[in-house]
Design a protein around this motif. Sequence first.
Motif, PDB file in Angstrom:
ATOM      1  N   VAL A  65     -32.496  28.066  21.354  1.00 31.33           N
ATOM      2  CA  VAL A  65     -33.209  26.691  21.467  1.00 31.33           C
ATOM      3  C   VAL A  65     -33.412  26.420  22.774  1.00 31.33           C
ATOM      4  O   VAL A  65     -34.288  25.899  23.459  1.00 31.33           O
ATOM      5  CB  VAL A  65     -32.705  25.749  20.624  1.00 31.33           C
ATOM      6  N   LEU A  66     -32.401  26.417  23.676  1.00 35.76           N
ATOM      7  CA  LEU A  66     -32.107  26.171  25.014  1.00 35.76           C
ATOM      8  C   LEU A  66     -32.982  26.700  25.855  1.00 35.76           C
ATOM      9  O   LEU A  66     -33.842  26.188  26.341  1.00 35.76           O
ATOM     10  CB  LEU A  66     -30.626  26.084  25.519  1.00 35.76           C
ATOM     11  N   CYS A  67     -33.028  28.193  25.715  1.00 37.79           N
ATOM     12  CA  CYS A  67     -34.099  29.036  26.711  1.00 37.79           C
ATOM     13  C   CYS A  67     -35.261  28.715  26.041  1.00 37.79           C
ATOM     14  O   CYS A  67     -36.338  28.648  27.100  1.00 37.79           O
ATOM     15  CB  CYS A  67     -33.724  30.251  26.196  1.00 37.79           C
ATOM     16  N   ALA A  68     -35.698  28.593  24.723  1.00 35.18           N
ATOM     17  CA  ALA A  68     -37.108  28.097  24.632  1.00 35.18           C
ATOM     18  C   ALA A  68     -37.815  26.942  25.126  1.00 35.18           C
ATOM     19  O   ALA A  68     -38.740  26.633  25.317  1.00 35.18           O
ATOM     20  CB  ALA A  68     -37.155  28.188  22.845  1.00 35.18           C
ATOM     21  N   ALA A  69     -36.445  25.902  25.111  1.00 31.25           N
ATOM     22  CA  ALA A  69     -36.823  24.623  25.558  1.00 31.25           C
ATOM     23  C   ALA A  69     -37.214  24.380  27.308  1.00 31.25           C
ATOM     24  O   ALA A  69     -37.262  23.437  27.730  1.00 31.25           O
ATOM     25  CB  ALA A  69     -36.174  23.559  25.168  1.00 31.25           C
ATOM     26  N   ARG A  70     -36.747  25.712  27.766  1.00 28.78           N
ATOM     27  CA  ARG A  70     -36.440  25.616  29.346  1.00 28.78           C
ATOM     28  C   ARG A  70     -37.969  25.192  29.703  1.00 28.78           C
ATOM     29  O   ARG A  70     -38.818  25.543  29.707  1.00 28.78           O
ATOM     30  CB  ARG A  70     -36.320  26.722  29.652  1.00 28.78           C
ATOM     31  N   ASN A  71     -37.913  23.919  30.726  1.00 23.68           N
ATOM     32  CA  ASN A  71     -39.079  23.409  31.370  1.00 23.68           C
ATOM     33  C   ASN A  71     -39.590  24.557  32.451  1.00 23.68           C
ATOM     34  O   ASN A  71     -38.885  25.270  33.085  1.00 23.68           O
ATOM     35  CB  ASN A  71     -38.650  22.233  32.158  1.00 23.68           C
ATOM     36  N   PHE A  72     -40.835  24.709  32.526  1.00 24.45           N
ATOM     37  CA  PHE A  72     -41.557  25.625  33.402  1.00 24.45           C
ATOM     38  C   PHE A  72     -41.499  24.755  34.906  1.00 24.45           C
ATOM     39  O   PHE A  72     -41.390  23.627  35.095  1.00 24.45           O
ATOM     40  CB  PHE A  72     -42.886  25.874  33.086  1.00 24.45           C
ATOM     41  N   ASP A  73     -42.008  25.696  35.780  1.00 23.95           N
ATOM     42  CA  ASP A  73     -41.881  25.192  37.188  1.00 23.95           C
ATOM     43  C   ASP A  73     -43.053  24.805  37.735  1.00 23.95           C
ATOM     44  O   ASP A  73     -43.314  23.725  38.687  1.00 23.95           O
ATOM     45  CB  ASP A  73     -41.120  26.160  38.009  1.00 23.95           C
ATOM     46  N   PHE A  74     -44.297  25.278  37.147  1.00 23.68           N
ATOM     47  CA  PHE A  74     -45.736  25.115  37.920  1.00 23.68           C
ATOM     48  C   PHE A  74     -46.700  25.527  36.924  1.00 23.68           C
ATOM     49  O   PHE A  74     -46.343  26.386  36.345  1.00 23.68           O
ATOM     50  CB  PHE A  74     -45.854  25.414  39.281  1.00 23.68           C
ATOM     51  N   PHE A  75     -47.790  25.237  37.194  1.00 25.13           N
ATOM     52  CA  PHE A  75     -49.031  26.127  36.433  1.00 25.13           C
ATOM     53  C   PHE A  75     -49.779  26.814  37.551  1.00 25.13           C
ATOM     54  O   PHE A  75     -49.872  26.405  38.640  1.00 25.13           O
ATOM     55  CB  PHE A  75     -49.952  24.893  36.053  1.00 25.13           C
ATOM     56  N   TYR A  76     -50.405  28.216  37.062  1.00 28.71           N
ATOM     57  CA  TYR A  76     -51.371  28.795  37.733  1.00 28.71           C
ATOM     58  C   TYR A  76     -52.609  28.246  36.957  1.00 28.71           C
ATOM     59  O   TYR A  76     -52.815  28.224  35.776  1.00 28.71           O
ATOM     60  CB  TYR A  76     -51.249  30.305  37.295  1.00 28.71           C
TER      61      TYR A  76
ATOM     62  N   TRP B 232     -51.733  28.113  33.112  1.00 33.09           N
ATOM     63  CA  TRP B 232     -50.845  28.660  32.703  1.00 33.09           C
ATOM     64  C   TRP B 232     -49.504  28.396  33.233  1.00 33.09           C
ATOM     65  O   TRP B 232     -49.300  28.668  34.371  1.00 33.09           O
ATOM     66  CB  TRP B 232     -50.940  30.407  33.071  1.00 33.09           C
ATOM     67  N   PRO B 233     -48.581  27.677  32.409  1.00 25.53           N
ATOM     68  CA  PRO B 233     -47.408  27.659  32.923  1.00 25.53           C
ATOM     69  C   PRO B 233     -46.263  28.738  33.228  1.00 25.53           C
ATOM     70  O   PRO B 233     -46.582  29.724  32.756  1.00 25.53           O
ATOM     71  CB  PRO B 233     -46.400  27.038  31.717  1.00 25.53           C
ATOM     72  N   ASN B 234     -45.818  28.469  34.576  1.00 20.09           N
ATOM     73  CA  ASN B 234     -44.967  29.659  35.160  1.00 20.09           C
ATOM     74  C   ASN B 234     -43.497  29.234  35.522  1.00 20.09           C
ATOM     75  O   ASN B 234     -43.407  27.922  35.789  1.00 20.09           O
ATOM     76  CB  ASN B 234     -45.937  30.459  36.214  1.00 20.09           C
ATOM     77  N   TYR B 235     -42.766  30.164  35.876  1.00 17.85           N
ATOM     78  CA  TYR B 235     -41.577  30.010  36.563  1.00 17.85           C
ATOM     79  C   TYR B 235     -41.470  30.542  37.862  1.00 17.85           C
ATOM     80  O   TYR B 235     -42.350  31.189  38.345  1.00 17.85           O
ATOM     81  CB  TYR B 235     -40.140  30.731  35.462  1.00 17.85           C
TER      82      TYR B 235
END
Length: 230
Positions: free
Chosen positions: A22-33, A67-70
């Motif tokens: 759950v923690l991994c799935a909820a990890r916030n993304f860092d930026f969008f393309y 697209w959300p990205n890390y």
Amino acid sequence: MESKRQFSIILIKLFFIQYLSVLCAARNFDFFYFVLQWPGSYCDTAKSCCYPTTGKPAADFGIHGLWPNYNDGSYPSNCDPNAPFDQSQISDLRSSMQKNWPTLACPSGNGITFWSHEWEKHGTCSESVLNQHQYFQTALNLKNQIHLLQALRTAGIVPDGSSYSLESIKDAIKEASGFSPWIECNVDESGNSQLYQIYLCVDTSASNFINCPVFPNGKKCGSQIEFPPF
């Protein structure tokens, strides 16, 4: 007694694994393309294209996706299977999306399949920031913030089948947006490199263009690339 103790340990381990998932799935993304696509290059390949059921789109860059990205180059996808695409939520945006976010895939479609894919694969990973209507509205707003075709025309770069230097294309887009883009190319039927997609980066609020923390690993371009008509 020992069996009960072992059972308790197993339950604790399972709970911990579930918590990590759950923690991994909820990890916030860092930026969008924010990705825009030139329809002339999509169609000018051996695979070709099909115009939407609403007719041939305008000769302009169309939205591919937001697209959300890390920051490490990876990205989340298909984050919420319980939030399927619901076209009723974007009924007020549909005409604008048909104009600015057209589908060119075969067989001809009305855009629903394309938009559904974009929401379910990418949009559901931004639900902490954007609901479905906001996701599509935001992408449309971003397109209106930067007029790529006009920026290129101003620099003398026009979609007439001529070749232009990759650096001149990047410079023209940076001049218009304030930020360096990443350019993706594909190849025409003769194998020539052509301008296909333009990536710009957006902050996690999906409101401001930013310097890209990392560029994608897509199809790179040669030093000279074609800009085909549409």
